[in-house]
Design a protein around this motif. Sequence first.
Motif, PDB file in Angstrom:
ATOM      1  N   GLU A  58       0.846  -1.200   0.000  1.00 38.86           N
ATOM      2  CA  GLU A  58       0.000   0.000   0.000  1.00 38.86           C
ATOM      3  C   GLU A  58       0.875   1.241   0.000  1.00 38.86           C
ATOM      4  O   GLU A  58       1.850   1.313   0.758  1.00 38.86           O
ATOM      5  CB  GLU A  58      -0.913   0.011   1.238  1.00 38.86           C
ATOM      6  CG  GLU A  58      -1.794   1.261   1.305  1.00 38.86           C
ATOM      7  CD  GLU A  58      -2.795   1.244   2.462  1.00 38.86           C
ATOM      8  OE1 GLU A  58      -2.799   0.276   3.250  1.00 38.86           O
ATOM      9  OE2 GLU A  58      -3.570   2.221   2.555  1.00 38.86           O
ATOM     10  N   ASN A 119      -4.719   4.837  -1.967  1.00 39.33           N
ATOM     11  CA  ASN A 119      -5.854   5.454  -1.271  1.00 39.33           C
ATOM     12  C   ASN A 119      -6.425   6.613  -2.077  1.00 39.33           C
ATOM     13  O   ASN A 119      -5.685   7.449  -2.580  1.00 39.33           O
ATOM     14  CB  ASN A 119      -5.414   5.981   0.094  1.00 39.33           C
ATOM     15  CG  ASN A 119      -5.033   4.865   1.034  1.00 39.33           C
ATOM     16  OD1 ASN A 119      -5.884   4.143   1.539  1.00 39.33           O
ATOM     17  ND2 ASN A 119      -3.739   4.703   1.260  1.00 39.33           N
ATOM     18  N   GLU A 151      -8.209   2.023  -2.937  1.00 39.65           N
ATOM     19  CA  GLU A 151      -8.805   1.922  -1.602  1.00 39.65           C
ATOM     20  C   GLU A 151      -9.665   3.146  -1.327  1.00 39.65           C
ATOM     21  O   GLU A 151      -9.201   4.277  -1.394  1.00 39.65           O
ATOM     22  CB  GLU A 151      -7.707   1.795  -0.526  1.00 39.65           C
ATOM     23  CG  GLU A 151      -6.921   0.504  -0.655  1.00 39.65           C
ATOM     24  CD  GLU A 151      -6.197   0.103   0.626  1.00 39.65           C
ATOM     25  OE1 GLU A 151      -6.267   0.838   1.629  1.00 39.65           O
ATOM     26  OE2 GLU A 151      -5.552  -0.968   0.612  1.00 39.65           O
ATOM     27  N   ASP A 181     -12.019   0.301   2.421  1.00 39.22           N
ATOM     28  CA  ASP A 181     -11.055   0.480   3.515  1.00 39.22           C
ATOM     29  C   ASP A 181     -11.796   0.727   4.829  1.00 39.22           C
ATOM     30  O   ASP A 181     -12.961   1.132   4.815  1.00 39.22           O
ATOM     31  CB  ASP A 181     -10.195   1.705   3.177  1.00 39.22           C
ATOM     32  CG  ASP A 181      -8.845   1.685   3.859  1.00 39.22           C
ATOM     33  OD1 ASP A 181      -8.617   0.839   4.727  1.00 39.22           O
ATOM     34  OD2 ASP A 181      -8.013   2.546   3.506  1.00 39.22           O
ATOM     35  N   LYS A 202     -11.301  -4.485   3.595  1.00 44.17           N
ATOM     36  CA  LYS A 202     -10.219  -4.343   4.553  1.00 44.17           C
ATOM     37  C   LYS A 202     -10.825  -4.097   5.933  1.00 44.17           C
ATOM     38  O   LYS A 202     -11.489  -3.081   6.153  1.00 44.17           O
ATOM     39  CB  LYS A 202      -9.335  -3.165   4.140  1.00 44.17           C
ATOM     40  CG  LYS A 202      -7.888  -3.376   4.484  1.00 44.17           C
ATOM     41  CD  LYS A 202      -7.054  -2.196   4.047  1.00 44.17           C
ATOM     42  CE  LYS A 202      -5.810  -2.666   3.342  1.00 44.17           C
ATOM     43  NZ  LYS A 202      -4.834  -1.568   3.210  1.00 44.17           N
TER      44      LYS A 202
END
Length: 281
Positions: A58, A119, A151, A181, A202
Amino acid sequence: AKEKGRNRYCVFDQTMHKEALKTLLIQTDLKKALIKEEFILYYQPIISLSTQELIGFEALVRWNHPQEGLIPPIEFISLAEETGLIIDLGNWVFFEACRQAQVWKKQYEKAASLKISINLSGHQINEVNLVENIDRICNLTQLDPKFIRMEITENILIKNHQIINDLFQQIKERKIQICIDDFGTGYSSLSYLHNFELDILKIDKSFIQRNLNELKTIKILKTIIDVAYNFGMDVVAEGIETEQQSKILQDLGCKLGQGYFFGHPLNAKIFEKTWFETEQA
Ligand code: C2E
Ligand code: CA
Ligand code: CA
Ligand code: CA
Protein backbone atom coordinates in the motif's frame (compact mmCIF):
# COMPACT_ATOMS: atom_id res chain seq x y z
CA ALA A 1 -10.31 31.04 42.14
CA LYS A 2 -11.00 33.82 39.69
CA GLU A 3 -7.28 34.40 39.24
CA LYS A 4 -6.73 30.71 38.53
CA GLY A 5 -9.54 30.70 36.03
CA ARG A 6 -8.10 33.61 34.15
CA ASN A 7 -4.67 32.01 34.05
CA ARG A 8 -6.06 28.82 32.74
CA TYR A 9 -7.92 30.74 30.09
CA CYS A 10 -4.69 32.51 29.21
CA VAL A 11 -2.75 29.27 28.77
CA PHE A 12 -5.55 27.79 26.74
CA ASP A 13 -5.63 30.87 24.54
CA GLN A 14 -1.91 30.72 23.85
CA THR A 15 -2.06 27.04 22.94
CA MET A 16 -4.94 27.76 20.63
CA HIS A 17 -2.99 30.58 19.08
CA LYS A 18 0.01 28.34 18.47
CA GLU A 19 -2.15 25.65 16.95
CA ALA A 20 -3.92 28.14 14.71
CA LEU A 21 -0.60 29.57 13.59
CA LYS A 22 0.76 26.13 12.80
CA THR A 23 -2.36 25.30 10.79
CA LEU A 24 -2.00 28.56 8.90
CA LEU A 25 1.67 27.86 8.21
CA ILE A 26 0.94 24.35 7.02
CA GLN A 27 -1.89 25.66 4.87
CA THR A 28 0.31 28.13 3.00
CA ASP A 29 3.18 25.66 2.74
CA LEU A 30 0.87 22.90 1.54
CA LYS A 31 0.06 24.77 -1.64
CA LYS A 32 3.75 25.08 -2.52
CA ALA A 33 4.68 21.59 -1.39
CA LEU A 34 3.56 19.88 -4.59
CA ILE A 35 5.61 22.19 -6.80
CA LYS A 36 8.57 21.85 -4.47
CA GLU A 37 8.22 18.07 -4.64
CA GLU A 38 8.06 17.67 -0.87
CA PHE A 39 5.60 14.79 -0.83
CA ILE A 40 6.93 11.28 -0.58
CA LEU A 41 5.35 7.84 -0.68
CA TYR A 42 6.00 5.11 1.86
CA TYR A 43 5.10 1.52 1.10
CA GLN A 44 3.74 -1.10 3.46
CA PRO A 45 3.65 -4.83 2.66
CA ILE A 46 0.41 -6.80 2.34
CA ILE A 47 1.05 -10.49 2.86
CA SER A 48 -0.58 -13.90 2.69
CA LEU A 49 -1.26 -15.00 6.28
CA SER A 50 -0.64 -18.67 5.52
CA THR A 51 2.64 -18.38 3.60
CA GLN A 52 3.85 -14.92 4.79
CA GLU A 53 4.48 -14.23 1.10
CA LEU A 54 4.30 -10.67 -0.17
CA ILE A 55 1.22 -10.20 -2.35
CA GLY A 56 1.23 -6.42 -2.68
CA PHE A 57 1.91 -3.13 -0.99
CA GLU A 58 0.00 0.00 0.00
CA ALA A 59 1.24 3.48 -0.89
CA LEU A 60 0.98 5.92 2.03
CA VAL A 61 1.78 9.59 1.53
CA ARG A 62 3.94 11.73 3.82
CA TRP A 63 4.99 15.33 3.61
CA ASN A 64 8.68 15.96 3.98
CA HIS A 65 8.43 19.49 5.34
CA PRO A 66 11.72 21.47 5.29
CA GLN A 67 11.24 22.73 8.88
CA GLU A 68 8.75 20.33 10.50
CA GLY A 69 10.24 17.11 9.13
CA LEU A 70 8.13 14.15 8.07
CA ILE A 71 4.44 15.06 8.56
CA PRO A 72 1.92 12.17 8.66
CA PRO A 73 -1.15 12.28 6.38
CA ILE A 74 -3.56 12.77 9.28
CA GLU A 75 -2.14 16.30 9.65
CA PHE A 76 -2.65 17.46 6.08
CA ILE A 77 -5.09 15.27 4.09
CA SER A 78 -8.23 16.96 5.41
CA LEU A 79 -6.59 20.35 4.89
CA ALA A 80 -5.79 19.34 1.32
CA GLU A 81 -9.43 18.32 0.91
CA GLU A 82 -10.71 21.66 2.24
CA THR A 83 -8.45 23.65 -0.06
CA GLY A 84 -9.10 21.47 -3.11
CA LEU A 85 -5.42 20.57 -3.37
CA ILE A 86 -6.36 16.92 -2.82
CA ILE A 87 -7.12 16.56 -6.55
CA ASP A 88 -3.59 17.46 -7.62
CA LEU A 89 -2.06 15.67 -4.65
CA GLY A 90 -4.19 12.59 -5.34
CA ASN A 91 -3.11 12.57 -8.97
CA TRP A 92 0.51 12.87 -7.93
CA VAL A 93 0.12 9.95 -5.47
CA PHE A 94 -1.55 7.84 -8.16
CA PHE A 95 1.15 8.62 -10.70
CA GLU A 96 4.06 8.11 -8.32
CA ALA A 97 2.70 4.81 -6.95
CA CYS A 98 2.16 3.45 -10.49
CA ARG A 99 5.56 4.68 -11.65
CA GLN A 100 7.29 3.02 -8.69
CA ALA A 101 5.33 -0.20 -9.08
CA GLN A 102 6.30 -0.45 -12.74
CA VAL A 103 9.98 0.25 -11.96
CA TRP A 104 9.96 -2.56 -9.39
CA LYS A 105 8.16 -4.93 -11.76
CA LYS A 106 10.87 -4.41 -14.38
CA GLN A 107 13.71 -4.65 -11.90
CA TYR A 108 12.66 -7.52 -9.63
CA GLU A 109 11.08 -10.82 -10.49
CA LYS A 110 9.60 -10.89 -6.99
CA ALA A 111 7.57 -7.79 -7.83
CA ALA A 112 6.12 -9.13 -11.09
CA SER A 113 2.70 -10.14 -9.79
CA LEU A 114 2.36 -7.73 -6.86
CA LYS A 115 -0.63 -5.40 -6.52
CA ILE A 116 -0.30 -1.74 -5.65
CA SER A 117 -2.95 -0.33 -3.30
CA ILE A 118 -3.64 3.39 -3.60
CA ASN A 119 -5.85 5.45 -1.27
CA LEU A 120 -8.39 7.78 -2.87
CA SER A 121 -10.22 10.61 -1.16
CA GLY A 122 -13.95 11.10 -1.70
CA HIS A 123 -13.13 14.34 -3.48
CA GLN A 124 -11.22 12.38 -6.12
CA ILE A 125 -14.10 9.94 -6.56
CA ASN A 126 -16.40 12.86 -7.31
CA GLU A 127 -13.97 14.43 -9.75
CA VAL A 128 -15.20 14.30 -13.36
CA ASN A 129 -11.78 13.56 -14.84
CA LEU A 130 -10.87 10.68 -12.55
CA VAL A 131 -11.04 7.93 -15.18
CA GLU A 132 -9.27 10.09 -17.76
CA ASN A 133 -6.50 10.73 -15.27
CA ILE A 134 -6.17 7.04 -14.47
CA ASP A 135 -5.92 6.19 -18.18
CA ARG A 136 -3.33 8.89 -18.71
CA ILE A 137 -1.25 7.69 -15.75
CA CYS A 138 -1.38 4.04 -16.86
CA ASN A 139 -0.28 5.09 -20.35
CA LEU A 140 2.53 7.25 -19.04
CA THR A 141 3.89 4.68 -16.59
CA GLN A 142 3.07 1.64 -18.73
CA LEU A 143 1.66 -0.09 -15.64
CA ASP A 144 -1.03 -2.65 -16.45
CA PRO A 145 -4.11 -1.40 -14.54
CA LYS A 146 -4.92 -4.96 -13.41
CA PHE A 147 -2.24 -4.49 -10.74
CA ILE A 148 -4.00 -1.47 -9.22
CA ARG A 149 -6.22 -1.61 -6.15
CA MET A 150 -8.11 1.54 -5.31
CA GLU A 151 -8.80 1.92 -1.60
CA ILE A 152 -11.85 3.97 -0.71
CA THR A 153 -13.61 4.46 2.60
CA GLU A 154 -17.25 3.73 3.32
CA ASN A 155 -18.30 7.38 3.62
CA ILE A 156 -17.69 7.80 -0.11
CA LEU A 157 -20.48 5.33 -0.76
CA ILE A 158 -23.13 7.38 1.01
CA LYS A 159 -23.27 9.64 -2.04
CA ASN A 160 -25.23 9.16 -5.24
CA HIS A 161 -25.45 5.46 -6.04
CA GLN A 162 -25.91 5.83 -9.77
CA ILE A 163 -22.92 8.08 -10.33
CA ILE A 164 -20.69 5.86 -8.23
CA ASN A 165 -21.91 2.65 -9.85
CA ASP A 166 -21.23 4.16 -13.29
CA LEU A 167 -17.74 5.10 -12.16
CA PHE A 168 -17.12 1.64 -10.69
CA GLN A 169 -18.25 0.14 -13.99
CA GLN A 170 -15.60 2.12 -15.85
CA ILE A 171 -13.00 1.13 -13.27
CA LYS A 172 -13.91 -2.54 -13.56
CA GLU A 173 -13.63 -2.40 -17.35
CA ARG A 174 -9.98 -1.51 -16.75
CA LYS A 175 -9.57 -4.51 -14.41
CA ILE A 176 -8.72 -2.20 -11.52
CA GLN A 177 -9.88 -3.63 -8.19
CA ILE A 178 -11.87 -1.70 -5.61
CA CYS A 179 -11.14 -2.16 -1.95
CA ILE A 180 -13.37 -0.88 0.83
CA ASP A 181 -11.06 0.48 3.51
CA ASP A 182 -11.69 0.79 7.27
CA PHE A 183 -14.61 -1.63 6.96
CA GLY A 184 -16.99 -1.68 9.90
CA THR A 185 -16.41 1.89 11.07
CA GLY A 186 -19.19 3.44 8.96
CA TYR A 187 -22.90 3.66 9.57
CA SER A 188 -24.33 0.93 7.37
CA SER A 189 -21.48 -1.19 6.16
CA LEU A 190 -23.71 -4.06 5.11
CA SER A 191 -25.87 -1.95 2.83
CA TYR A 192 -22.73 -0.85 0.94
CA LEU A 193 -21.96 -4.49 0.21
CA HIS A 194 -25.50 -4.82 -1.09
CA ASN A 195 -25.40 -1.69 -3.26
CA PHE A 196 -21.90 -1.87 -4.71
CA GLU A 197 -19.73 -4.52 -6.26
CA LEU A 198 -16.50 -4.40 -4.35
CA ASP A 199 -13.49 -6.70 -4.75
CA ILE A 200 -11.69 -6.44 -1.43
CA LEU A 201 -12.75 -5.73 2.11
CA LYS A 202 -10.22 -4.34 4.55
CA ILE A 203 -11.18 -4.90 8.18
CA ASP A 204 -10.46 -1.77 10.15
CA LYS A 205 -7.57 -2.06 12.57
CA SER A 206 -9.76 -1.09 15.50
CA PHE A 207 -11.40 -4.54 15.24
CA ILE A 208 -8.06 -6.34 15.15
CA GLN A 209 -6.81 -4.44 18.15
CA ARG A 210 -9.73 -5.27 20.42
CA ASN A 211 -9.33 -7.92 23.10
CA LEU A 212 -8.99 -11.13 21.11
CA ASN A 213 -9.56 -13.21 24.25
CA GLU A 214 -13.17 -12.05 24.25
CA LEU A 215 -15.61 -14.27 22.44
CA LYS A 216 -17.53 -11.22 21.24
CA THR A 217 -14.50 -9.85 19.39
CA ILE A 218 -13.88 -13.19 17.74
CA LYS A 219 -17.52 -13.46 16.70
CA ILE A 220 -17.49 -10.02 15.10
CA LEU A 221 -14.30 -10.78 13.17
CA LYS A 222 -15.61 -14.16 12.06
CA THR A 223 -18.84 -12.57 10.89
CA ILE A 224 -17.08 -9.88 8.84
CA ILE A 225 -14.78 -12.45 7.24
CA ASP A 226 -17.66 -14.80 6.38
CA VAL A 227 -19.76 -11.97 4.97
CA ALA A 228 -16.88 -10.89 2.73
CA TYR A 229 -16.25 -14.38 1.36
CA ASN A 230 -19.99 -14.92 0.87
CA PHE A 231 -19.96 -11.83 -1.33
CA GLY A 232 -16.99 -13.21 -3.25
CA MET A 233 -14.59 -10.64 -1.89
CA ASP A 234 -11.01 -10.93 -0.68
CA VAL A 235 -10.33 -9.92 2.91
CA VAL A 236 -7.35 -8.02 4.33
CA ALA A 237 -6.93 -7.60 8.09
CA GLU A 238 -5.06 -4.36 8.76
CA GLY A 239 -3.19 -3.29 11.87
CA ILE A 240 -1.77 -6.72 12.76
CA GLU A 241 0.91 -6.02 15.34
CA THR A 242 1.44 -9.41 16.99
CA GLU A 243 1.88 -13.04 16.07
CA GLN A 244 -1.20 -13.88 18.14
CA GLN A 245 -3.36 -11.51 16.09
CA SER A 246 -1.96 -12.98 12.89
CA LYS A 247 -2.66 -16.58 14.05
CA ILE A 248 -6.20 -15.83 15.17
CA LEU A 249 -7.12 -14.10 11.94
CA GLN A 250 -5.71 -16.98 9.96
CA ASP A 251 -7.72 -19.42 12.10
CA LEU A 252 -10.84 -17.36 11.37
CA GLY A 253 -10.24 -17.88 7.65
CA CYS A 254 -8.80 -14.49 6.75
CA LYS A 255 -6.23 -14.90 3.98
CA LEU A 256 -4.46 -11.55 3.80
CA GLY A 257 -2.88 -9.28 6.38
CA GLN A 258 -1.07 -6.00 6.87
CA GLY A 259 0.53 -4.41 9.91
CA TYR A 260 3.67 -3.67 11.88
CA PHE A 261 4.08 -7.40 12.67
CA PHE A 262 4.90 -8.01 8.99
CA GLY A 263 6.42 -4.66 8.14
CA HIS A 264 6.19 -0.93 8.75
CA PRO A 265 5.64 1.52 5.90
CA LEU A 266 9.07 2.24 4.38
CA ASN A 267 10.41 4.63 1.78
CA ALA A 268 11.05 3.13 -1.67
CA LYS A 269 14.78 2.57 -1.21
CA ILE A 270 14.43 0.76 2.11
CA PHE A 271 11.32 -1.10 0.97
CA GLU A 272 13.12 -2.63 -2.01
CA LYS A 273 16.17 -3.53 0.08
CA THR A 274 13.97 -5.22 2.66
CA TRP A 275 11.44 -6.92 0.41
CA PHE A 276 13.11 -7.53 -2.94
CA GLU A 277 16.83 -7.81 -2.23
CA THR A 278 16.88 -10.14 0.78
CA GLU A 279 16.42 -13.91 0.84
CA GLN A 280 13.61 -14.24 3.40
CA ALA A 281 11.34 -11.88 1.45
P1 C2E B 1 -5.34 3.89 6.08
O1 C2E B 1 -5.56 3.90 4.60
O2 C2E B 1 -6.29 3.14 6.92
O3 C2E B 1 -3.84 3.37 6.25
C1 C2E B 1 -3.41 2.55 7.31
C2 C2E B 1 -2.73 3.37 8.38
O4 C2E B 1 -2.41 2.51 9.48
C3 C2E B 1 -1.39 3.97 7.94
O5 C2E B 1 -1.21 5.20 8.64
C4 C2E B 1 -0.38 2.94 8.44
O6 C2E B 1 0.90 3.47 8.63
C5 C2E B 1 -1.02 2.54 9.74
N1 C2E B 1 -0.63 1.20 10.14
C6 C2E B 1 -0.16 0.18 9.39
N2 C2E B 1 0.06 -0.92 10.13
C7 C2E B 1 -0.28 -0.61 11.39
C8 C2E B 1 -0.25 -1.33 12.63
O7 C2E B 1 0.12 -2.50 12.72
N3 C2E B 1 -0.69 -0.66 13.74
C9 C2E B 1 -1.12 0.64 13.69
N4 C2E B 1 -1.51 1.22 14.82
N5 C2E B 1 -1.14 1.35 12.54
C10 C2E B 1 -0.73 0.73 11.41
P2 C2E B 1 -0.73 6.52 7.88
O8 C2E B 1 0.30 6.18 6.86
O9 C2E B 1 -0.41 7.53 8.92
O10 C2E B 1 -2.03 6.96 7.09
C11 C2E B 1 -3.19 7.38 7.77
C12 C2E B 1 -4.34 7.57 6.83
O11 C2E B 1 -4.09 8.65 5.93
C13 C2E B 1 -4.61 6.38 5.93
O12 C2E B 1 -5.30 5.40 6.64
C14 C2E B 1 -5.41 7.03 4.84
O13 C2E B 1 -6.75 7.18 5.23
C15 C2E B 1 -4.76 8.39 4.73
N6 C2E B 1 -3.81 8.39 3.60
C16 C2E B 1 -2.54 7.95 3.55
N7 C2E B 1 -2.02 8.12 2.31
C17 C2E B 1 -3.00 8.66 1.55
C18 C2E B 1 -3.09 9.07 0.18
O14 C2E B 1 -2.15 8.94 -0.62
N8 C2E B 1 -4.30 9.61 -0.22
C19 C2E B 1 -5.36 9.73 0.62
N9 C2E B 1 -6.49 10.27 0.15
N10 C2E B 1 -5.30 9.36 1.91
C20 C2E B 1 -4.15 8.83 2.38
CA1 CA C 1 -5.83 2.38 3.09
CA1 CA D 1 -7.56 1.37 6.77
CA1 CA E 1 -8.11 5.04 8.02
